[in-house]
Scaffold this active site. Structure first.
Site, PDB file in Angstrom:
ATOM      1  N   HIS A 173       0.871  -1.177   0.000  1.00  0.00           N
ATOM      2  CA  HIS A 173       0.000   0.000   0.000  1.00  0.00           C
ATOM      3  C   HIS A 173       0.905   1.224   0.000  1.00  0.00           C
ATOM      4  O   HIS A 173       2.138   1.080   0.019  1.00  0.00           O
ATOM      5  CB  HIS A 173      -0.966  -0.024   1.195  1.00  0.00           C
ATOM      6  CG  HIS A 173      -0.316   0.052   2.537  1.00  0.00           C
ATOM      7  ND1 HIS A 173       0.630  -0.870   2.958  1.00  0.00           N
ATOM      8  CD2 HIS A 173      -0.443   0.929   3.571  1.00  0.00           C
ATOM      9  CE1 HIS A 173       1.033  -0.569   4.174  1.00  0.00           C
ATOM     10  NE2 HIS A 173       0.404   0.539   4.574  1.00  0.00           N
ATOM     11  N   ASP A 223       5.683   5.115   5.090  1.00  0.00           N
ATOM     12  CA  ASP A 223       6.773   4.285   5.635  1.00  0.00           C
ATOM     13  C   ASP A 223       7.104   3.084   4.747  1.00  0.00           C
ATOM     14  O   ASP A 223       8.195   2.526   4.830  1.00  0.00           O
ATOM     15  CB  ASP A 223       6.493   3.843   7.092  1.00  0.00           C
ATOM     16  CG  ASP A 223       5.162   3.138   7.295  1.00  0.00           C
ATOM     17  OD1 ASP A 223       4.159   3.574   6.691  1.00  0.00           O
ATOM     18  OD2 ASP A 223       5.115   2.166   8.064  1.00  0.00           O
ATOM     19  N   HIS A 224       6.184   2.729   3.843  1.00  0.00           N
ATOM     20  CA  HIS A 224       6.420   1.585   2.952  1.00  0.00           C
ATOM     21  C   HIS A 224       7.037   1.985   1.609  1.00  0.00           C
ATOM     22  O   HIS A 224       7.442   1.123   0.833  1.00  0.00           O
ATOM     23  CB  HIS A 224       5.111   0.836   2.704  1.00  0.00           C
ATOM     24  CG  HIS A 224       4.573   0.217   3.959  1.00  0.00           C
ATOM     25  ND1 HIS A 224       4.605  -1.139   4.199  1.00  0.00           N
ATOM     26  CD2 HIS A 224       4.038   0.789   5.067  1.00  0.00           C
ATOM     27  CE1 HIS A 224       4.099  -1.377   5.396  1.00  0.00           C
ATOM     28  NE2 HIS A 224       3.750  -0.218   5.938  1.00  0.00           N
ATOM     29  N   HIS A 247       7.545  -5.691  10.483  1.00  0.00           N
ATOM     30  CA  HIS A 247       6.768  -4.459  10.584  1.00  0.00           C
ATOM     31  C   HIS A 247       6.248  -4.334  12.019  1.00  0.00           C
ATOM     32  O   HIS A 247       5.056  -4.504  12.300  1.00  0.00           O
ATOM     33  CB  HIS A 247       5.629  -4.427   9.578  1.00  0.00           C
ATOM     34  CG  HIS A 247       5.025  -3.056   9.420  1.00  0.00           C
ATOM     35  ND1 HIS A 247       5.706  -1.905   9.712  1.00  0.00           N
ATOM     36  CD2 HIS A 247       3.805  -2.641   8.998  1.00  0.00           C
ATOM     37  CE1 HIS A 247       4.938  -0.865   9.477  1.00  0.00           C
ATOM     38  NE2 HIS A 247       3.772  -1.279   9.048  1.00  0.00           N
TER      39      HIS A 247
END
Ligand SMILES: [Zn+2]
Ligand SMILES: [Zn+2]
Length: 313
Positions: A86, A90-91, A265
């Site tokens: 997504h 942060d990704h 995560h």
């Protein structure tokens, strides 16, 4: 003498071939970053490297993904593409670094494939605009390959999104509302399987896709870490509502029965083993590992976990 040389050459070939053949049936997973938004040195941003059948693929590109690849001596040019779960920052925040620095040095010469949810094309085209100055200057000043900066972006829906050389990647929707769609991924190769949860609260769809998988890598959020960080109860409740608690993750593991469950995560990254493992054990008694950056999970006939060497104090 000639004959002996031939035998020796043959023997060397055999010796070299045995580990390669055994290894060729494995899925190798390396956790590049196991953290979440806080910028800590112990857990970089979420990013997972998957190697199978000669394919090198990246899932999410959080902060520091390029440094971690470099640390592992994985050639960035060999990474065939990046799959986003997504578009939470942060990704993806490590992506411009991978894309731009990886183009310049060590010098990517092929276009980069990007797969992600609706909105990924928009983001990629805006990144191209944002870095237009650098790209233009580099092209005539440093003269890297013009193909190496090209992004080939595909917006995906639930289903098989990659199927090459026996490596099959299936995207499935998870529940990270209001972030929609958000995906988890299942990687299948040579009878081995790995599921990556992405960001999700308890997801029945994930439970369906992860039944009996070899390795289930799941996100987790520990309420205690928010309290210690001084977050208000409202803020804690709201963040936790987007994720799974250790007790809930344990229920997911009990219902999917992976050969190995792994936490990655970690929300917040200051969570200790004590915050995560004992509460998980209330609902799950199977194999479980708390992920850390640079941990390798080799999925073959057996599942081997290797943790990075710690500098001696
Ligand atoms: Zn998220
Ligand atoms: Zn996240």
């Amino acid at each position: 003498m000639k004959m002996l040389g031939g035998i020796l050459t043959f023997a060397l070939l055999i010796t070299a071939a045995i580990p390669a053949v055994a290894h060729a049936q494995d899925i190798k997973v390396t956790l590049l970053g196991t953290g979440s938004p806080p910028a800590v040195m112990t857990r970089f941003g979420p990013s997972i490297l998957v190697e199978a059948g000669g394919h090198t693929l990246l899932f999410d590109a959080g902060r520091g993904a390029l440094q971690r690849l470099n640390q592992l001596k994985v050639k960035w040019q060999d990474v065939r593409g990046v799959f986003f779960t997504h578009l939470h920052s942060d990704h993806v925040v490590g992506f411009p670094d991978l894309w731009l620095t990886g183009w310049l040095t060590p010098g990517r010469t092929d276009p980069l494939n990007v797969w992600g949810p609706r909105g990924t094309k928009h983001m990629m085209s805006h990144l191209e605009q944002a870095y237009e100055f650098d790209i233009r200057i580099r092209l005539y000043d440093d003269r890297p390959s013009p193909e190496g900066i090209v992004l080939l972006t595909e917006e995906i829906a639930e289903g098989v999104v990659y199927d090459k050389g026996g490596v099959k990647i299936t995207a499935f929707e998870v529940d990270h509302a209001p972030i929609k769609p958000a995906f988890g991924y299942r990687i299948d190769y040579a009878g081995r399987s790995v599921v990556l949860s992405g960001d999700t609260r308890v997801s029945e769809n994930l439970i369906r896709h992860a039944q009996g998988v070899d390795v289930l890598i799941h996100e987790v959020a520990a309420p205690e870490t928010f309290q210690r960080a001084g977050a208000t109860p409202e803020r804690t409740k709201s963040v936790i509502a987007h994720h799974v608690t250790p007790e809930q993750a344990g229920e997911v593991f009990s219902r999917t029965k992976p050969k190995l469950a792994v936490y990655s995560h970690i929300v917040l990254p200051s969570a200790t083993e004590q915050d995560l493992i004992p509460p998980t054990r209330k609902t799950y008694s199977g194999p479980l590992e708390l992920g850390e950056d640079l941990m390798v999970i080799e999925v073959g006939q057996s599942i081997q976990v290797r943790r990075p060497a710690r500098p001696s104090s």
